[in-house]
Design a protein around this motif. Structure first.
Motif, PDB file in Angstrom:
ATOM      1  N   SER A  97       0.857  -1.190   0.000  1.00  0.00           N
ATOM      2  CA  SER A  97       0.000   0.000   0.000  1.00  0.00           C
ATOM      3  C   SER A  97       0.889   1.234   0.000  1.00  0.00           C
ATOM      4  N   ALA A  98       0.455   2.287  -0.718  1.00  0.00           N
ATOM      5  CA  ALA A  98       1.246   3.513  -0.792  1.00  0.00           C
ATOM      6  C   ALA A  98       0.318   4.706  -0.994  1.00  0.00           C
ATOM      7  N   PRO A  99       0.764   5.922  -0.625  1.00  0.00           N
ATOM      8  CA  PRO A  99      -0.044   7.123  -0.860  1.00  0.00           C
ATOM      9  C   PRO A  99      -0.220   7.379  -2.350  1.00  0.00           C
ATOM     10  N   VAL A 100      -1.330   8.002  -2.703  1.00  0.00           N
ATOM     11  CA  VAL A 100      -1.701   8.174  -4.108  1.00  0.00           C
ATOM     12  C   VAL A 100      -0.667   9.013  -4.865  1.00  0.00           C
ATOM     13  N   THR A 101      -0.386  10.225  -4.383  1.00  0.00           N
ATOM     14  CA  THR A 101       0.471  11.127  -5.152  1.00  0.00           C
ATOM     15  C   THR A 101       1.898  10.600  -5.231  1.00  0.00           C
ATOM     16  N   GLU A 126      -1.455  -0.980  -4.169  1.00  0.00           N
ATOM     17  CA  GLU A 126      -2.724  -0.298  -3.946  1.00  0.00           C
ATOM     18  C   GLU A 126      -2.451   1.112  -3.428  1.00  0.00           C
ATOM     19  N   LEU A 127      -2.886   2.114  -4.198  1.00  0.00           N
ATOM     20  CA  LEU A 127      -2.661   3.510  -3.839  1.00  0.00           C
ATOM     21  C   LEU A 127      -3.857   4.038  -3.063  1.00  0.00           C
ATOM     22  N   ASP A 128      -3.601   4.498  -1.848  1.00  0.00           N
ATOM     23  CA  ASP A 128      -4.670   4.940  -0.959  1.00  0.00           C
ATOM     24  C   ASP A 128      -4.048   5.846   0.093  1.00  0.00           C
ATOM     25  N   ASP A 129      -4.620   7.041   0.293  1.00  0.00           N
ATOM     26  CA  ASP A 129      -4.055   7.974   1.262  1.00  0.00           C
ATOM     27  C   ASP A 129      -4.457   7.655   2.707  1.00  0.00           C
ATOM     28  N   ARG A 130      -5.424   6.770   2.912  1.00  0.00           N
ATOM     29  CA  ARG A 130      -5.769   6.417   4.291  1.00  0.00           C
ATOM     30  C   ARG A 130      -4.668   5.533   4.864  1.00  0.00           C
ATOM     31  N   ARG A 131      -4.488   5.585   6.166  1.00  0.00           N
ATOM     32  CA  ARG A 131      -3.457   4.778   6.811  1.00  0.00           C
ATOM     33  C   ARG A 131      -4.013   3.381   7.092  1.00  0.00           C
ATOM     34  N   VAL A 132      -3.751   2.479   6.182  1.00  0.00           N
ATOM     35  CA  VAL A 132      -4.275   1.122   6.310  1.00  0.00           C
ATOM     36  C   VAL A 132      -3.564   0.387   7.437  1.00  0.00           C
ATOM     37  N   ASP A 133      -4.220  -0.624   7.958  1.00  0.00           N
ATOM     38  CA  ASP A 133      -3.626  -1.527   8.937  1.00  0.00           C
ATOM     39  C   ASP A 133      -2.941  -2.639   8.153  1.00  0.00           C
ATOM     40  N   ALA A 134      -1.626  -2.611   8.118  1.00  0.00           N
ATOM     41  CA  ALA A 134      -0.886  -3.529   7.258  1.00  0.00           C
ATOM     42  C   ALA A 134      -1.225  -4.989   7.542  1.00  0.00           C
ATOM     43  N   ALA A 135      -1.318  -5.344   8.820  1.00  0.00           N
ATOM     44  CA  ALA A 135      -1.598  -6.740   9.161  1.00  0.00           C
ATOM     45  C   ALA A 135      -3.047  -7.111   8.867  1.00  0.00           C
ATOM     46  N   ALA A 136      -3.972  -6.282   9.326  1.00  0.00           N
ATOM     47  CA  ALA A 136      -5.394  -6.603   9.153  1.00  0.00           C
ATOM     48  C   ALA A 136      -5.808  -6.599   7.696  1.00  0.00           C
ATOM     49  N   ASP A 137      -5.187  -5.729   6.885  1.00  0.00           N
ATOM     50  CA  ASP A 137      -5.550  -5.627   5.475  1.00  0.00           C
ATOM     51  C   ASP A 137      -4.673  -6.484   4.571  1.00  0.00           C
ATOM     52  N   SER A 138      -3.857  -7.341   5.169  1.00  0.00           N
ATOM     53  CA  SER A 138      -3.057  -8.334   4.436  1.00  0.00           C
ATOM     54  C   SER A 138      -2.025  -7.724   3.499  1.00  0.00           C
ATOM     55  N   GLY A 216      -8.221  28.998   1.786  1.00  0.00           N
ATOM     56  CA  GLY A 216      -8.533  29.116   0.368  1.00  0.00           C
ATOM     57  C   GLY A 216      -9.083  27.803  -0.169  1.00  0.00           C
ATOM     58  N   LEU A 217      -8.551  26.692   0.381  1.00  0.00           N
ATOM     59  CA  LEU A 217      -8.975  25.366  -0.067  1.00  0.00           C
ATOM     60  C   LEU A 217      -8.520  24.337   0.955  1.00  0.00           C
ATOM     61  N   ARG A 218      -9.401  23.369   1.217  1.00  0.00           N
ATOM     62  CA  ARG A 218      -9.025  22.156   1.946  1.00  0.00           C
ATOM     63  C   ARG A 218      -9.238  20.981   1.005  1.00  0.00           C
ATOM     64  N   VAL A 219      -8.259  20.087   0.908  1.00  0.00           N
ATOM     65  CA  VAL A 219      -8.378  18.946   0.000  1.00  0.00           C
ATOM     66  C   VAL A 219      -7.467  17.836   0.500  1.00  0.00           C
ATOM     67  N   ASN A 220      -7.808  16.590   0.198  1.00  0.00           N
ATOM     68  CA  ASN A 220      -7.015  15.464   0.692  1.00  0.00           C
ATOM     69  C   ASN A 220      -6.142  14.851  -0.398  1.00  0.00           C
ATOM     70  N   ASN A 221      -5.612  15.682  -1.284  1.00  0.00           N
ATOM     71  CA  ASN A 221      -4.746  15.172  -2.346  1.00  0.00           C
ATOM     72  C   ASN A 221      -3.645  16.182  -2.642  1.00  0.00           C
ATOM     73  N   GLY A 222      -2.402  15.714  -2.619  1.00  0.00           N
ATOM     74  CA  GLY A 222      -1.274  16.606  -2.830  1.00  0.00           C
ATOM     75  C   GLY A 222      -1.197  17.183  -4.225  1.00  0.00           C
TER      76      GLY A 222
END
Length: 310
Positions: A97-101, A126-138, A216-222
């Motif tokens: 798993s890794a961050p999208v940008t 799998e690109l995803d900005d949420r902090r996945v649980d490495a063990a639980a999400d395999s 000016g803006l809030r966003v969850n993507n770099g």
């Protein structure tokens, strides 16, 4: 006799919480996964899962069996990978798993030659900005930017990371270039939404200062943060791995207010207690070599300024 593919299917189903998700991760049909589970239960003579229309959960026997089954599957996979490395090849699955940008801009391009060199390696990225649980999400490993927050993870640094305050030349011509934290708070900011309040935490000789600014803006993507800054929507605090090209081209200017963002890292981590496989070691070494020290995205960026994503 228990079959390894049945054990592996049971482990993935238990970790995924559903047969459909397990089938997706394994690249199999739901019917094949269901039959493998049924065969394991017939062989053991005990149900391992409670099945309802909404979810699956482990029985008492299933919970007791899972830990050993997972360890057996990991050991066999790692042994096979080590044997492949002894022959000069890497093989088998590796799920990351890794961050999208960061994944789009730097991780993917770094891995294409690596995968070409090891065609038997089956990488799932799998690109995803949420902090996945490495063990639980395999996941075998996670690539992250920032500070390591989970003590259950073992990490290797891929590269140092710094964040800089940046804005478009046109924005600074209209509103002026702030030279102090007090002047900075009169500007409009572009903020990473997961970081909460509309402020920047910056460090100096007097410790950490929280500098607030208008939104000016809030966003969850770099990527969007950088593009908004280039479009003149305000000032953003961005990692150099995102803003580097725009700084070098002149589309963004670095702002120095006498304070810096805390130093961070880009790292790879895997769950504590798991043996580090040969393919994961090779994955980490490939990225460290490709990114370099200092990392290539730092080239020609001035060392001054308030140094990362949101």
């Amino acid at each position: 006799m228990l079959k390894l593919d049945g054990l592996a299917s049971f482990v993935v189903v238990a970790e995924a919480g559903s047969i459909s998700e397990a089938a997706r991760r394994l690249g199999l049909s739901k019917s094949v996964v269901s039959e493998r589970l049924a065969e394991v239960e017939r062989t053991l003579g005990a149900p391992l899962l409670h099945r309802t229309t909404r979810k699956l959960s482990l029985t008492e026997d299933g919970a007791a069996f899972l830990e050993r089954a997972a360890r057996i599957v990991r050991e066999v996979e790692e042994a096979a990978a080590d044997m492949a490395q002894r022959r000069g090849t890497l093989s088998g699955p590796l799920r990351v798993s890794a961050p999208v940008t960061f994944g789009r801009m730097h991780l993917g391009p770094a891995l294409y030659p690596f995968l070409a060199q090891h065609p038997e390696l089956e990488l799932t990225l799998e690109l995803d900005d949420r902090r996945v649980d490495a063990a639980a999400d395999s996941f075998d490993a996670v690539v992250r930017h920032g500070a390591l927050q989970d003590s259950r993870l073992v990490a290797w640094e891929l590269a140092p990371s710094r964040r800089l305050l940046v804005a478009a030349p046109a924005y600074l011509e209209r509103h002026g270039t702030p030279g102090s934290p007090q002047e900075l708070q009169r500007h409009r900011g572009i903020f990473y939404v997961n970081r909460g309040a509309a402020d920047w935490r910056l460090e100096g000789s007097q410790g950490v200062q929280v500098v607030r600014a208008g939104v000016g803006l809030r966003v969850n993507n770099g990527d969007v943060m950088r593009d908004a800054a280039v479009a003149g929507m305000g000032i953003a605090l961005l990692p150099t791995f995102i803003a580097g090209d725009a700084i070098r081209s002149g589309a963004l200017r670095v702002i120095d207010v006498g304070l810096r963002a805390a130093a961070e890292s880009i790292y790879v981590a895997h769950p504590e207690g798991r043996r580090t496989s040969a393919k994961l070691r090779a994955f980490v070494q490939c990225l460290q070599k490709t990114f370099g020290t200092p990392p290539y995205w730092e080239a020609l960026i001035p060392p001054c300024g308030a140094g990362g994503e949101g």
